[in-house]
Design a protein around this motif. Structure first.
Motif, PDB file in Angstrom:
ATOM      1  N   ARG A  29       0.836  -1.208   0.000  1.00 13.89           N
ATOM      2  CA  ARG A  29       0.000   0.000   0.000  1.00 13.89           C
ATOM      3  C   ARG A  29       0.863   1.247   0.000  1.00 13.89           C
ATOM      4  O   ARG A  29       0.621   2.189  -0.759  1.00 13.89           O
ATOM      5  CB  ARG A  29      -0.899   0.006   1.236  1.00 13.89           C
ATOM      6  N   LEU A  32       2.385   1.796  -3.417  1.00 14.85           N
ATOM      7  CA  LEU A  32       1.381   2.344  -4.336  1.00 14.85           C
ATOM      8  C   LEU A  32       1.099   3.811  -4.027  1.00 14.85           C
ATOM      9  O   LEU A  32       0.938   4.630  -4.943  1.00 14.85           O
ATOM     10  CB  LEU A  32       0.086   1.531  -4.260  1.00 14.85           C
ATOM     11  N   TRP A  36       1.647   7.030  -6.443  1.00 15.10           N
ATOM     12  CA  TRP A  36       0.568   8.006  -6.670  1.00 15.10           C
ATOM     13  C   TRP A  36       1.088   9.424  -6.452  1.00 15.10           C
ATOM     14  O   TRP A  36       0.872  10.306  -7.283  1.00 15.10           O
ATOM     15  CB  TRP A  36      -0.600   7.689  -5.732  1.00 15.10           C
ATOM     16  N   LYS A  95      -5.520   2.951  -1.854  1.00 17.50           N
ATOM     17  CA  LYS A  95      -4.356   2.100  -2.095  1.00 17.50           C
ATOM     18  C   LYS A  95      -4.348   0.886  -1.173  1.00 17.50           C
ATOM     19  O   LYS A  95      -3.814  -0.160  -1.525  1.00 17.50           O
ATOM     20  CB  LYS A  95      -3.055   2.892  -1.946  1.00 17.50           C
TER      21      LYS A  95
END
Length: 107
Positions: A29, A32, A36, A95
């Motif tokens: 997570r 990610l 982002w 995420k």
């Protein structure tokens, strides 16, 4: 007494497995989330990879998600982006779902 010992050992193994799975999902997570944020900041692919790793490392500073949120808010604000904590928290939740889905699909 061996039945009890066997059950206890099974529960301990299950707990350890669950903890490892949660750790992997959280690390995914954070990666990610770093990707982002890097995309929002317009980083190159090499910079994106390094930044995503830095976000994963930031999570080891203290328990909980506040260290990651603080890092992202600071970095994105410094990059000149108009971002608020609610946006980062929403991305974090998004995420989290994506990381769990990816982890489950990989098994």
């Amino acid at each position: 007494m061996t039945t009890f010992d066997d059950r206890e050992k099974a529960f301990e193994n299950m707990f350890a497995h669950d903890q490892e799975m949660q750790f992997r999902i959280q690390a995914r997570r954070n990666r990610l989330l770093g990707e982002w944020a890097a995309a929002k900041m317009g980083l190159t692919p090499e910079e994106t990879d390094a930044y995503a790793k830095a976000v994963v490392q930031a999570d080891f500073e203290e328990a909980g998600d506040e260290d990651v949120i603080r890092k992202l808010l600071g970095d994105m604000t410094q990059a000149g982006l108009d971002i608020v904590e609610a946006d980062v928290r929403a991305a974090l939740e998004e995420k989290q779902v994506a990381a769990r889905r990816q982890f489950i699909e990989a098994q």
